[in-house]
Scaffold this active site. Structure first.
Site, short mmCIF file in Angstrom:
data_model
loop_
_atom_site.label_atom_id
_atom_site.label_comp_id
_atom_site.label_asym_id
_atom_site.label_seq_id
_atom_site.Cartn_x
_atom_site.Cartn_y
_atom_site.Cartn_z
N TYR A 76 0.83 -1.21 0.00
CA TYR A 76 0.00 0.00 0.00
C TYR A 76 0.86 1.26 0.00
O TYR A 76 0.43 2.33 0.45
CB TYR A 76 -0.93 0.01 1.21
CG TYR A 76 -1.97 -1.09 1.15
CD1 TYR A 76 -3.17 -0.90 0.47
CD2 TYR A 76 -1.72 -2.33 1.73
CE1 TYR A 76 -4.12 -1.91 0.39
CE2 TYR A 76 -2.66 -3.35 1.66
CZ TYR A 76 -3.85 -3.13 0.99
OH TYR A 76 -4.78 -4.14 0.92
N SER A 77 2.06 1.17 -0.54
CA SER A 77 3.02 2.27 -0.46
C SER A 77 2.63 3.46 -1.33
O SER A 77 2.52 3.35 -2.55
CB SER A 77 4.40 1.76 -0.88
OG SER A 77 5.30 2.83 -1.06
N ASN A 78 2.46 4.63 -0.69
CA ASN A 78 2.26 5.86 -1.44
C ASN A 78 3.50 6.20 -2.26
O ASN A 78 3.40 6.76 -3.36
CB ASN A 78 1.96 7.02 -0.48
CG ASN A 78 0.62 6.90 0.21
OD1 ASN A 78 -0.31 6.34 -0.35
ND2 ASN A 78 0.54 7.41 1.42
#
Length: 302
Positions: A76-78
């Site tokens: 879920y890395s921005n």
């Protein structure tokens, strides 16, 4: 591979992001004035600290003639999403090394699907290998497995010495505007640079979104690499991770939705909601003296 486009429209400095008043009785009753630094508006596709950290690294990659960027992140890395978007904008190939080889055979979640749609090639690796990625031998093995031996390496979260120079500009934009400037922290790079850019007498507060208590040492290490030693006045407010990274319990989600209704500002849940929750709780506990002007950095959009 596409020929990289002229990077100047992406990399030229933007005007300072807006700083807006946020009247809120939860702060006013304690004599605290709340401002929002709308860094989510600093760039249309690379909002907030992602643009500030990536822009100097993108310039270095392009100036160095690297054929691709490779970076690291969770599912879920921005940061992975921002790097993929930057690659698309610049016509530069991107590779994302993703924590968790068990994800390789599963449908992509919306975050990773966005990365893939922007042209990022995803390579999944075991969690144990991922934890050791800072070790030279492990890094070389990961880059080889991902087919990214010749790529420009951007660390997890984009936090390195170059990134801190971009985040220091955020601090300079806030000189004289607030007594305390607060930001959510993942890898610590934004706080490390922000603190360096503030004026004497201003203090930076960081709210870690991961448990573990490891950030203080990482921030000191980043500042040594970027500035040669400690820079600025900063502190960490631990205990507001709400169960860990990307954990958004119902109570936090309801708080964020209420803040959106009160102020008409979209609240990103993984970082910004935890920051605003922490500042509300800290204000109620008397952490900020009456008369304090508090600026919260809105680092991203939902």
């Amino acid at each position: 591979m596409n020929t990289p486009v002229d990077p100047r429209p992406l990399l030229l400095p933007r005007p300072p992001s807006p700083l807006v008043e946020a009247p809120d009785e939860r702060f006013e009753r304690y004599g605290v004035r709340l401002l929002l630094k709308r860094d989510d508006l600093v760039h249309p596709e690379l909002p907030g600290n992602k643009w500030r950290k990536l822009a100097p690294n993108l310039r270095a990659a392009l100036d160095g003639g690297f054929p691709a960027l490779v970076t690291f992140g969770g599912a879920y890395s921005n940061h992975l999403r921002a790097t993929a978007a930057a690659g698309r904008l610049l016509g530069l190939a991107t590779v994302g090394v993703v924590r968790g080889d068990e994800l390789a055979g599963r449908p992509l979640n919306p975050s990773l699907a966005r990365c893939a749609a922007d042209g990022m090639r995803l390579h999944f690796t075991s969690r144990s290998e991922y934890r050791r990625k800072a070790e030279p031998d492990t890094l070389a093995r990961l880059l080889g497995a991902a087919g990214a031996e010749d790529a420009y390496v951007v660390p997890e979260g984009g936090s390195n010495a170059l990134a801190l120079s971009g985040c220091a500009e955020l601090g300079r934009e806030l000189r004289g505007a607030a007594d305390v400037v607060a930001v959510a922290c993942g890898t610590g790079g934004t706080l490390a640079g922000l603190a360096a850019g503030l004026a004497p007498g201003q203090r930076a507060w960081g709210v870690p979104v991961l448990a573990g208590g490891f950030l203080a040492a990482e921030i000191r290490s980043l500042q040594r690499a970027a500035f040669g030693g400690p820079a600025g006045d900063w502190t960490l407010a631990e205990g507001f991770d709400h169960g860990g990274y990307a954990k958004v319990p119902a109570e936090l989600d309801a708080f964020a939705a209420d803040f959106e209704r009160r102020h008409g500002v979209p609240v990103e849940r993984v970082y910004v909601a935890k920051l605003l929750w922490a500042l509300t709780a800290l204000t109620e506990s008397g952490a900020f003296p009456r008369g304090t002007t508090l600026a919260a950095v809105v680092t991203g959009r939902p």
